[in-house]
Design a protein around this motif. Structure first.
Motif, PDB file in Angstrom:
ATOM      1  N   ILE A 170       1.053  -0.643   0.001  1.00  0.00           N
ATOM      2  CA  ILE A 170      -0.405  -0.269   0.284  1.00  0.00           C
ATOM      3  C   ILE A 170       0.591   1.556  -0.134  1.00  0.00           C
ATOM      4  CG2 ILE A 170      -1.384   1.259   1.157  1.00  0.00           C
ATOM      5  CD1 ILE A 170      -2.864  -0.918   2.687  1.00  0.00           C
ATOM      6  N   SER A 171       2.042   1.373   0.885  1.00  0.00           N
ATOM      7  CA  SER A 171       3.165   2.391   1.427  1.00  0.00           C
ATOM      8  C   SER A 171       3.830   3.169   0.209  1.00  0.00           C
ATOM      9  CB  SER A 171       3.124   2.176   2.294  1.00  0.00           C
ATOM     10  OG  SER A 171       4.449   1.138   2.388  1.00  0.00           O
ATOM     11  N   LEU A 172       3.879   1.360  -0.617  1.00  0.00           N
ATOM     12  CA  LEU A 172       4.850   1.709  -2.278  1.00  0.00           C
ATOM     13  C   LEU A 172       4.082   1.930  -3.210  1.00  0.00           C
ATOM     14  CD1 LEU A 172       7.343   1.448  -3.065  1.00  0.00           C
ATOM     15  CD2 LEU A 172       6.314  -0.914  -4.520  1.00  0.00           C
TER      16      LEU A 172
ATOM     17  N   ARG B  67       0.335   3.914 -12.845  1.00  0.00           N
ATOM     18  CA  ARG B  67       0.554   3.239 -13.714  1.00  0.00           C
ATOM     19  C   ARG B  67       2.661   2.846 -13.376  1.00  0.00           C
ATOM     20  NH1 ARG B  67      -1.746   1.217 -19.135  1.00  0.00           N
ATOM     21  NH2 ARG B  67      -0.933  -0.427 -18.459  1.00  0.00           N
ATOM     22  N   THR B  68       3.554   3.436 -13.009  1.00  0.00           N
ATOM     23  CA  THR B  68       4.862   3.157 -12.910  1.00  0.00           C
ATOM     24  C   THR B  68       4.249   2.157 -11.537  1.00  0.00           C
ATOM     25  OG1 THR B  68       5.205   5.152 -13.442  1.00  0.00           O
ATOM     26  CG2 THR B  68       6.722   3.563 -12.453  1.00  0.00           C
ATOM     27  N   ALA B  69       3.959   2.976 -10.572  1.00  0.00           N
ATOM     28  CA  ALA B  69       2.748   2.530  -9.450  1.00  0.00           C
ATOM     29  C   ALA B  69       2.817   0.888  -9.149  1.00  0.00           C
ATOM     30  CB  ALA B  69       2.225   3.376  -7.772  1.00  0.00           C
ATOM     31  N   SER B  70       1.290   0.325 -10.311  1.00  0.00           N
ATOM     32  CA  SER B  70       1.077  -0.463 -10.051  1.00  0.00           C
ATOM     33  C   SER B  70       2.138  -1.280 -10.757  1.00  0.00           C
ATOM     34  CB  SER B  70       0.074  -0.156 -11.319  1.00  0.00           C
ATOM     35  OG  SER B  70      -1.036   1.047 -11.311  1.00  0.00           O
ATOM     36  N   ARG B  71       2.800  -1.294 -11.473  1.00  0.00           N
ATOM     37  CA  ARG B  71       3.879  -2.274 -12.219  1.00  0.00           C
ATOM     38  C   ARG B  71       4.976  -2.243 -10.586  1.00  0.00           C
ATOM     39  NH1 ARG B  71       6.426  -0.298 -17.242  1.00  0.00           N
ATOM     40  NH2 ARG B  71       7.988  -1.656 -16.553  1.00  0.00           N
TER      41      ARG B  71
END
Lengths: 253, 224
Positions: A150-152, A160-164
């Motif tokens: 979650i924190s990442l 989109r970057t965060a999801s990857r």
């Protein structure tokens, strides 16, 4: 030639489009809620009123109807997140990303519930709120894994970057979960052994097993409702600059 | 240039960089010593208590020191753009990552292993357990660097990645901590420890093969 029949794959292709998915989910949620309420009602009634009290633990064992399904869900959701993460990394499917990141807080919630109910049960039974037992500890570590994901996701701006990033993390976590689990088990064990999912006959009476399974199914539906609601919000946030969202808001205004 | 050459070149380059910036070698080491020193001050100097806690104290401190040193793994390369050049090179990124991890471990992990027996003596760890302590550190600290590489690759692009890094990496360190400190504990009591050592070896093999892959994928994601 594909193994998957054409109508099924067409359905999935259509669902990959956010507006169609959004409309479909909107129609689906009331039905899921209905099933959820029915299952929970039946499960709680059978569990709290019909099932006999335990000959050793009295009535306080009844917390398993919340505790055990929540603990099952906590693992189930993490594995599901890893599967979604794999799909998101391989096929770059937006919807898989959405489902994965929407699942994380819900999974963390179930993990937290499992921990809290476990410690509430532990006080009368073991005489202590918390013991450094194998299963409790690995559940706690699972909570940290969820919180890390979650924190990442919160730390990286581009969704989109965060999801990857989260997808990679969750897949690494899923490889590690068995290792963590067995290492902690090696380290210390007080929690009772598996009773339902062990080889041979479950060592739980059928009158207690039925409500337990009902509640477990109800929790699955609860998760489905919660994750679809969260996914709707996530989709709206991601697609906020598109035409269909604008139209949707204008229609509802 | 063959793959092996590229691998060796990365290690050589990172070692030269580390020698030019000695603080990066020394700081985690000082941190390690300092944390171990804090425990007797916090808990009290009873010899039996310290002796019982020595394996855990040394291993937890090593874990924290390893985590603290992780940031230097990709940070400077990310800042000056050489990381992008590495990703653009024709070699598989995972192999280059492995090279960087090896260099990082030589710089930060190896000094820990060398200083740990001394600290163990200060804490009163029995001599019988000394060999096991070194063995677990030799097997365990590379795993810490390898797993840490994944976490740091995920967070290298972030401005405040430090706190998140600890949340990502520490849960994954737990198996190493359990088996390693358990092995040292058992050795101190004169029991056989081959099972724990074997499991640590297995974890190391797994991490060597698997960890560079997600780390490489995460780097590609972070650099974009």
């Amino acid at each position: 030639m594909s193994i998957i029949p054409a109508p099924v794959s067409r359905f999935f292709h259509r669902m990959a489009s956010p507006p169609i998915f959004y409309a479909f989910v909107d129609k689906l949620i009331p039905w899921l809620s209905l099933i959820f309420i029915g299952l929970t009602g039946a499960g709680l009634y059978l569990g709290l009123f019909v099932a006999p009290a335990d000959y050793q633990q009295g009535d306080s064992y009844r917390i398993i109807y919340i505790h055990v399904p929540a603990a099952w869900m906590s693992l189930f959701i993490y594995v599901l997140m890893a599967i979604c993460g794999g799909i998101a990394l391989i096929w770059r499917m937006k919807l898989a990303e959405v489902m994965m990141v929407s699942s994380a807080p819900i999974g963390a919630g179930f993990t937290f519930i499992a921990l809290v109910t476990g410690s509430l049960w532990g006080k009368p039974m073991w005489g202590t709120w918390w013991v450094w037992d194998a299963r409790l500890t690995s559940e706690l570590i699972l909570l940290f894994l969820y919180l890390g994901a979650i924190s990442l996701y919160g730390a990286i701006e581009d969704r989109r970057t965060a999801s990857r990033a989260v997808a990679i993390l969750v897949i690494v976590g899923v490889v590690n979960i068995p290792i963590i689990h067995y290492s902690v088990q090696w380290w210390n064990t007080l929690h009772q052994g598996p009773t339902v999912a062990k080889a041979g006959k479950p060592s739980i009476h059928i009158s207690m097993l039925i409500p337990l399974l009902l509640m477990a199914t109800a929790f699955k539906f609860h998760y489905a409702i919660a994750v679809l609601q969260a996914a709707k919000v996530e989709i709206l946030k991601r697609e906020q600059n598109t035409q269909w969202v604008k139209k949707l808001i204008e229609e509802n205004a | 240039m063959s793959l092996i050459k590229a691998f060796v070149a990365i290690i050589r380059r990172d070692l030269i960089l580390a020698v030019r910036r000695r603080a990066e070698i020394v700081n985690p080491l000082f941190f390690f010593i300092l944390v171990v020193t804090l425990f007797p001050l916090g808990i009290g100097a009873q010899a039996t208590l310290l002796q019982a806690m020595a394996p855990g104290v040394i291993w937890v401190s090593a874990l924290l020191a390893a985590m603290l040193s992780l940031d230097s793994l990709f940070r400077s390369d990310f800042d000056d753009g050489s990381l992008e050049q590495m990703l653009l090179s024709p070699y598989p990124v995972a192999v280059l990552v492995l090279g960087k991890v090896v260099a990082h471990w030589l710089v930060t992990g190896l000094p820990l292993i060398l200083i740990a027996p001394l600290l163990a003596v200060f804490l009163g760890l029995p001599d019988a357990a000394m060999g096991t302590l070194v063995k677990t550190l030799v097997l365990g600290t590379p795993v810490l660097s390898l797993i840490g590489a994944i976490g740091v690759a995920l967070t290298v692009g972030l401005r405040r990645g430090g706190m998140i890094l600890s949340l990502l990496v520490l849960p994954l360190y737990i198996p190493v901590l359990i088996f390693a400190s358990n092995a040292v504990d058992m050795a101190a009591m004169g029991l056989p420890v081959s099972a724990q050592i074997n499991i640590l070896m297995a974890i190391l093999c797994l991490a060597l093969v698997l960890a560079p892959l997600p780390a490489a994928a995460a780097l590609k994601m972070s650099v974009n």
